[in-house]
Design a protein around this motif. Structure first.
Motif, PDB file in Angstrom:
ATOM      1  N   PRO A  70       0.804  -1.230   0.000  1.00 53.36           N
ATOM      2  CA  PRO A  70       0.000   0.000   0.000  1.00 53.36           C
ATOM      3  C   PRO A  70       0.833   1.275   0.000  1.00 53.36           C
ATOM      4  O   PRO A  70       0.347   2.328  -0.390  1.00 53.36           O
ATOM      5  N   LYS A  71       2.092   1.195   0.413  1.00 49.77           N
ATOM      6  CA  LYS A  71       2.934   2.379   0.447  1.00 49.77           C
ATOM      7  C   LYS A  71       4.301   2.045  -0.143  1.00 49.77           C
ATOM      8  O   LYS A  71       4.937   1.062   0.247  1.00 49.77           O
ATOM      9  N   VAL A  72       4.736   2.828  -1.126  1.00 49.44           N
ATOM     10  CA  VAL A  72       6.076   2.669  -1.686  1.00 49.44           C
ATOM     11  C   VAL A  72       6.951   3.811  -1.177  1.00 49.44           C
ATOM     12  O   VAL A  72       6.456   4.890  -0.839  1.00 49.44           O
ATOM     13  N   ARG A  73       8.239   3.545  -1.118  1.00 48.25           N
ATOM     14  CA  ARG A  73       9.179   4.550  -0.637  1.00 48.25           C
ATOM     15  C   ARG A  73      10.144   4.951  -1.751  1.00 48.25           C
ATOM     16  O   ARG A  73      10.591   4.094  -2.518  1.00 48.25           O
ATOM     17  N   THR A  74      10.437   6.240  -1.809  1.00 45.99           N
ATOM     18  CA  THR A  74      11.449   6.738  -2.749  1.00 45.99           C
ATOM     19  C   THR A  74      12.410   7.626  -1.982  1.00 45.99           C
ATOM     20  O   THR A  74      11.995   8.413  -1.113  1.00 45.99           O
ATOM     21  N   ILE A  75      13.686   7.494  -2.291  1.00 46.55           N
ATOM     22  CA  ILE A  75      14.724   8.276  -1.614  1.00 46.55           C
ATOM     23  C   ILE A  75      15.563   8.990  -2.662  1.00 46.55           C
ATOM     24  O   ILE A  75      16.152   8.350  -3.540  1.00 46.55           O
ATOM     25  N   THR A  76      15.576  10.307  -2.588  1.00 42.34           N
ATOM     26  CA  THR A  76      16.457  11.106  -3.415  1.00 42.34           C
ATOM     27  C   THR A  76      17.755  11.302  -2.639  1.00 42.34           C
ATOM     28  O   THR A  76      17.771  11.912  -1.573  1.00 42.34           O
ATOM     29  N   TYR A  77      18.841  10.777  -3.168  1.00 39.54           N
ATOM     30  CA  TYR A  77      20.109  10.676  -2.449  1.00 39.54           C
ATOM     31  C   TYR A  77      21.119  11.617  -3.106  1.00 39.54           C
ATOM     32  O   TYR A  77      21.330  11.541  -4.320  1.00 39.54           O
ATOM     33  N   PHE A  78      21.741  12.497  -2.327  1.00 41.56           N
ATOM     34  CA  PHE A  78      22.620  13.488  -2.929  1.00 41.56           C
ATOM     35  C   PHE A  78      23.757  13.857  -1.983  1.00 41.56           C
ATOM     36  O   PHE A  78      23.681  13.674  -0.768  1.00 41.56           O
ATOM     37  N   GLY A  79      24.797  14.384  -2.571  1.00 45.10           N
ATOM     38  CA  GLY A  79      25.935  14.866  -1.799  1.00 45.10           C
ATOM     39  C   GLY A  79      25.822  16.349  -1.542  1.00 45.10           C
ATOM     40  O   GLY A  79      25.489  17.120  -2.441  1.00 45.10           O
ATOM     41  N   VAL A  80      26.114  16.762  -0.309  1.00 39.89           N
ATOM     42  CA  VAL A  80      25.965  18.177   0.047  1.00 39.89           C
ATOM     43  C   VAL A  80      27.228  18.971  -0.252  1.00 39.89           C
ATOM     44  O   VAL A  80      27.220  20.199  -0.163  1.00 39.89           O
ATOM     45  N   ASP A  81      28.332  18.286  -0.599  1.00 42.14           N
ATOM     46  CA  ASP A  81      29.582  19.016  -0.773  1.00 42.14           C
ATOM     47  C   ASP A  81      30.320  18.620  -2.053  1.00 42.14           C
ATOM     48  O   ASP A  81      31.542  18.726  -2.129  1.00 42.14           O
ATOM     49  N   ASN A  82      29.551  18.133  -3.067  1.00 37.99           N
ATOM     50  CA  ASN A  82      30.244  17.782  -4.308  1.00 37.99           C
ATOM     51  C   ASN A  82      29.894  18.720  -5.469  1.00 37.99           C
ATOM     52  O   ASN A  82      30.280  18.469  -6.599  1.00 37.99           O
TER      53      ASN A  82
END
Length: 947
Positions: free
Chosen positions: A586-598
């Motif tokens: 019933p619930k899917v998960r999405t994660i936007t993954y990023f670097g804060v210092d690149n």
């Protein structure tokens, strides 16, 4: 065959091999194609009349000595309806498909059938079920005999999926025509015979068939129906190089035949380019190429109405609750996670940035040389942000742009760079260019080349524990698995995907990890995904070769964007692999993954992805980047501080604000325009009332939806099989030594199984549709045991052909007759030779009061509820037999009345076909002729409680 032998027509009842059969179309004077009474499609056989005796048969009357209880009528009716394959109408195909379409999925079908020549663009949102909608239209046209050949044009990596969908859900066996299969298919062809003549249903790689060598053969033998998947890759403008031009030219030539049906399927018809969209519409009708720019204005209502007959474009919000039917789309739980580079990685990144700045600052050589160095710098930065593995590969690899420069091709540098470094919107670009791009544009022995090699060795040394990005994602993946999720990690480069997958394998014990990239042929990708899905705990690491068109929702339920795409639409496509109809969680998960210092992630996230997500949240749909994200990226990075030679480590770069502000302003304008356009096109050409009427008629004709669940549960209960209800409407059916052999044989099961009567279903749970082998087997078993009027030793008979029940549901003695009507459907189009008639069937309950000699017939609305009449008492067996005998002794009068009803129903059937397929008024007509006598399946009498 002697002259004295009878001639049998489709629908006639015959007797051979000790049983009764129904004659089917495609029979000849010598060989009869027949199906057993109550039998299934896989029981169809051919009987040679010269070798075996075949005689006419009459449907025997029910035996009053074999009376059943009050359940018998409904069970037998349900079994007969569920066994019906050649449905009478209004849609012939629904009896022969393995799914029950959602009500909203009928709209494209009804739109198509209102067109004389079907030209339709299905542009529904990602995950709604466009493949099912297109296949429904194809199946209906095939079952109506309006088309005999069909071609699906699609990207090669989607061909196997199309083949599986058509086979499993629509019982259409199609051949794959790919570069890897064409030689096998061409072997054995007769001289001058085309493989498109030999194989009526084909799934063809668009890129294979678009070449001049193959397109001529295809166009010469092009089928009556062509379906084009991912049609946005075939537009006239908005793409790179000659590939799109060749695809568009192929489709244009296909569309030149004004009698050919053409269905275009895409979730992204605009792709940010109005000219490209209009070129797509021009394939439906040439006049749509010149649509006014202000189409949403009130003064354009006439052209909008005309376009609405050919275009359907809906959001999930439009159809989540449609016609009192809720569609179970999963909820989305979005999250952002960040990481910081390790000390050593940051140090290397700093030196790579300085090196990139030197490349860009170098003004030597020609303009082409300078562009090569600029693209090489950008490629290197992107690879560094992805992984040390991709960075090392890029540092060592010769830049494709440098190769293009050596070839002295003026446009090759920009074209190849956009393909290898920027994320174009087409799936074929994602598939062909997921390799590391290369940054070396220098002589092999030069000091600069040696410098690149040293940095490559340093990058390799950072793999594993020194890679903070990897270490953080390991924690994220572990958390998802702990919560019961099976994630997909999308990477930009092959080297990154293989590296991440290998590292995850080493640390995730008891979890199967697989890497899939563009290096694998489509068939092997399919096989690996299927093998991975068999594991309880699984992780898929892949490139964007799986980001578009591929259905992954049954095996996976979460997405991590390990590398940010530089095209926001690609994020939607990635997430759409799991966030779609058919997702059991019933619930899917999405994660936007990023670097804060690149730096690289900061630009993409702030300028593109966050704005894209906000617009989608506000409007409910994606709006493509005005002008294309690749142009924005070029503008952003051309204005960044690389030219100064300094390496800014902050997340947001100087020089970015003007580009961002201008882009976001234009993006807002595009959003408002799309909002207005959508509101105007909300007036669909098919009204809800039309869909409701046809859907109810379909369900009544073939028995669908709740009928299947009720039937299966009741049959298993009466057969002594204790069905166990599980959470989320799943049932467990235990099969053991106590289950009768005949029932096991009917279901094709000797072990327990789990089932569900609606989509979505989880892994190892079977979707029990009306054409599922278990449901088919149970219906056939009930029909056979009831029609034979015999009871094998030790076996239960759950339905009988007659009975009498005392009930409060009636105030007068009421007789229910269960009958099966068969018709010849004759479709005659102008200019066509006479076709062999189609066979249509329907099962109906007829009810009357009074005597059989002068029956007073109840209408359908009054008769239908009587099937659910509950008993209020028990009648003596002698009274039951007397009541049944009295009715059956008047069979001559009843059969005469049934024949009259059959003629009336034939007229109703004609009207239904004329109503749904409007074009027959132009092309010809449909006539329905009843096959007599009517099959007398059962007789059930309801006795008022007061008597």
């Amino acid at each position: 065959m002697s002259v004295a032998e009878p001639k049998f027509s489709p629908g006639n009842l015959v007797k051979a091999r000790g049983r009764q059969w129904i004659v089917l179309p495609d029979s000849t004077d010598q060989i009869l194609k027949v199906r057993p009474m109550g039998g299934l499609d896989d029981e169809v056989v051919g009987i040679h009349r010269a070798l075996e005796p075949i005689t006419s048969a009459n449907f025997s009357l029910p035996n009053p000595d074999q009376a059943g209880d009050y359940n018998s009528c409904r069970l037998l009716r349900d079994a007969a309806r569920l066994s019906t394959r050649a449905a009478a109408g209004p849609f012939r195909s629904f009896g022969r498909i393995a799914i029950e379409p959602r009500p909203y999925q009928l709209v494209p079908l009804m739109m198509a059938l209102k067109l004389e020549t079907i030209r339709l663009l299905i542009a529904d949102d990602v995950g709604i079920g466009k493949t099912i909608e297109a296949a429904l239209i194809a199946k209906e046209l095939i079952e109506r005999g309006e088309v005999t050949r069909m071609a699906i044009l699609c990207p090669p990596h989607l061909a196997e999926q199309w083949q599986r969908e058509l086979s499993q859900k629509f019982h259409i066996d199609a051949e794959l025509v790919l570069s890897s299969t064409v030689q096998r298919l061409e072997r054995g062809l007769r001289p001058s015979e085309s493989l498109f003549q030999r194989h009526p249903f084909v799934i063809v790689s668009t890129d294979f068939i678009k070449s001049t060598r193959h397109s001529a053969d295809f166009l010469r033998e092009c089928p009556e129906l062509v379906v084009v998947d991912e049609a946005h890759t075939c537009t006239l403008t908005g793409g790179i190089g000659r590939s799109k031009q060749a695809r568009f030219d192929l489709l244009r030539r296909i569309a030149e035949d004004k009698t050919r049906h053409l269905i275009l399927v895409t979730a992204t018809p605009h792709s940010g380019n109005e000219d490209a969209f209009r070129s797509l519409l021009s394939l439906l009708d040439k006049k749509f190429a010149d649509l006014p720019k202000d189409l949403e204005e009130d003064s354009r209502s006439a052209i909008r109405a005309e376009l609405a007959q050919h275009l359907i474009q809906r959001l999930r919000g439009n159809i989540r609750s449609y016609m009192e039917s809720d569609t179970c789309f999963p909820e989305r739980e979005d999250a952002e996670e960040s990481y910081k580079l390790s000390k050593d990685y940051r140090s290397l990144f700093q030196r790579v940035l300085e090196f990139a700045g030197e490349l860009v600052k170098d003004e030597s050589g020609t303009k082409k040389n300078r562009r090569v160095r600029w693209w090489s710098a950008l490629a290197l930065l992107r690879a560094m942000a992805s992984s040390p593995a991709a960075a090392a590969a890029t540092l060592r690899k010769r830049a494709e742009t440098a190769n293009a420069a050596e070839l002295d091709d003026e446009n090759a540098v920009e074209a190849i760079a956009r393909q290898t470094i920027l994320d174009e919107g087409d799936e074929d670009i994602a598939e062909m260019f997921d390799g590391s791009p290369g940054a070396d544009c220098f002589d092999q022995d030069s000091p600069t080349a040696e410098r690149l090699k040293r940095m490559a060795r340093e990058a390799e040394a950072l793999c594993g524990a020194e890679d903070a990005k990897l270490e953080k994602v390991i924690k994220l993946v572990r958390a998802l698995i702990k919560d019961g999720y099976n994630p997909i990690l999308f990477c930009r480069f092959i080297d990154t995907a293989d590296y991440v997958a290998n590292e995850l394998r080493q640390v995730l014990k008891g979890v199967q990890v697989e890497s899939i990239t563009g290096t694998l042929p489509p068939k092997e990708r399919e096989d690996r995904i299927d093998a991975l899905a068999a594991h309880e705990k699984r992780v898929l690491v892949c490139t964007d070769c799986l980001s578009e068109g591929v259905n992954l929702q049954t095996a996976f339920d979460s997405v991590i964007h390990y590398d940010l795409s530089w095209n926001p639409t690609r994020h939607d496509q990635r997430e759409g692999r799991v966030d779609r109809f058919g997702q059991a969680r019933p619930k899917v998960r999405t994660i936007t993954y990023f670097g804060v210092d690149n730096q690289i992630d900061g630009v993409v996230l702030d300028v593109l992805l966050k704005k894209h997500k906000k617009i989608k949240s506000d409007l409910g749909i994606s709006v493509s980047v005005p002008g294309g994200s690749e142009d924005v990226i070029k503008a952003l990075f051309e204005g960044m501080e690389l030219r100064s030679g300094t390496a800014q480590r902050q997340m947001y770069l100087p020089g970015m604000d003007p580009v961002r502000e201008e882009l976001h302003a234009r993006w807002e304008d595009a959003k408002e325009k799309e909002k207005k356009s959508r509101s105007k096109f909300a007036q669909l050409s098919i009204k809800v009332e039309e869909v409701r009427a046809e859907l109810l008629a379909v369900r009544e004709a073939i028995g669908a939806g709740p009928t299947v669940q009720r039937f299966v549960r009741e049959v298993l209960h009466l057969a002594g099989v204790p069905v166990v209800s599980q959470p989320q409407e799943v049932i467990e059916v235990p099969i053991d030594n106590h289950t009768s052999r005949s029932l096991q044989h009917a279901m094709g099961r000797d072990k327990s199984f789990f089932g569900r009567f609606d989509l979505p279903v989880k892994n190892k749970v079977e979707y029990l549709s009306r054409t599922h082998p278990i449901v088919e087997g149970l219906a056939s078993w009930v029909m056979d045991t009831a029609l034979d009027d015999v009871q094998a030793t030790g076996e239960r008979t759950v339905a009988r052909r007659c009975g009498a029940t005392q009930t409060k549901a009636v105030t007068k003695p009421t007789t229910l007759l269960l009958v099966r009507l068969r018709y010849h459907l004759n479709v005659k189009n102008k200019g066509e030779a006479d076709r062999q008639p189609l066979l249509a069937e329907e099962v109906r309950i007829l009810a009357y009061t009074g005597s059989p000699d002068a029956p007073i017939w109840l209408d359908d609305e009054a008769a239908r509820p009587l099937l659910d009449a509950a008993p209020s008492g028990t009648l003596p067996p002698s009274l039951v037999r007397q009541q049944l005998t009295d009715v059956l002794e008047h069979q001559v009068a009843l059969r005469k009345a049934l024949n009259e009803i059959a003629n009336q129903r034939a007229s109703v059937l004609e009207n239904a076909h004329q109503r749904v397929r409007h074009s027959v008024k132009v092309k010809g007509k449909v006539t329905a002729e009843p096959v007599l006598p009517v099959d007398f399946l059962g007789c059930f009498i309801l006795i008022p409680d007061s008597l």
